[in-house]
Write a protein that holds these residues in place. Structure first.
Motif, PDB file in Angstrom:
ATOM      1  N   GLN A   1      -7.719  -0.030 -10.331  1.00 53.29           N
ATOM      2  CA  GLN A   1      -6.860   0.533 -11.364  1.00 53.29           C
ATOM      3  C   GLN A   1      -6.958  -0.314 -12.626  1.00 53.29           C
ATOM      4  OE1 GLN A   1      -4.971   3.346 -11.226  1.00 53.29           O
ATOM      5  NE2 GLN A   1      -5.974   3.759  -9.301  1.00 53.29           N
TER       6      GLN A   1
ATOM      7  N   SER B   1      -2.060  -1.609 -10.233  1.00 52.64           N
ATOM      8  CA  SER B   1      -1.696  -1.418  -8.834  1.00 52.64           C
ATOM      9  C   SER B   1      -2.125  -2.648  -8.049  1.00 52.64           C
ATOM     10  CB  SER B   1      -2.371  -0.170  -8.262  1.00 52.64           C
ATOM     11  OG  SER B   1      -3.765  -0.366  -8.188  1.00 52.64           O
ATOM     12  N   GLY B   2      -1.594  -2.784  -6.853  1.00 51.04           N
ATOM     13  CA  GLY B   2      -1.949  -3.916  -6.006  1.00 51.04           C
ATOM     14  C   GLY B   2      -1.168  -5.162  -6.373  1.00 51.04           C
TER      15      GLY B   2
ATOM     16  N   ASP C   1       3.528  -8.279  -8.064  1.00 55.60           N
ATOM     17  CA  ASP C   1       3.497  -6.991  -7.357  1.00 55.60           C
ATOM     18  C   ASP C   1       3.527  -5.900  -8.427  1.00 55.60           C
ATOM     19  OD1 ASP C   1       4.099  -4.622  -6.030  1.00 55.60           O
ATOM     20  OD2 ASP C   1       5.517  -5.567  -4.661  1.00 55.60           O
ATOM     21  N   ALA C   2       2.426  -5.169  -8.584  1.00 60.92           N
ATOM     22  CA  ALA C   2       2.324  -4.166  -9.646  1.00 60.92           C
ATOM     23  C   ALA C   2       3.273  -2.991  -9.421  1.00 60.92           C
ATOM     24  CB  ALA C   2       0.883  -3.671  -9.756  1.00 60.92           C
ATOM     25  N   ALA C   3       3.472  -2.568  -8.180  1.00 60.60           N
ATOM     26  CA  ALA C   3       4.344  -1.422  -7.906  1.00 60.60           C
ATOM     27  C   ALA C   3       5.794  -1.734  -8.263  1.00 60.60           C
ATOM     28  CB  ALA C   3       4.228  -1.006  -6.436  1.00 60.60           C
TER      29      ALA C   3
END
Length: 64
Positions: free
Chosen positions: A3, A13-14, A53-55
């Motif tokens: 991403q 992401s990730g 943490d991307a989320a």
């Protein structure tokens, strides 16, 4: 497929490993990021190492 990063260079992401506030590497899984961060912290305990943490858009400090 990887991403794209956002305007600040953070992964979309990730997970990422930040060393002294700079993103140094990206991982697909939390386990991979945690293992990499702990290895770095063991080798270089004086550095500030965090997992991004991307989320959740959060950072977690890694301690020795």
């Amino acid at each position: 497929m990887k991403q794209p990063t956002d305007a600040k260079g953070l992964p979309g992401s990730g997970y990422g490993i930040e060393v002294d506030g700079l993103l140094k590497s990206e991982f697909v899984t939390m386990e991979g990021a945690t293992n990499g961060a702990r290895e770095l912290k063991t080798r270089f305990p004086m550095l500030q190492i965090r997992i991004y943490d991307a989320a959740a858009k959060t950072r977690t400090e890694v301690t020795a």
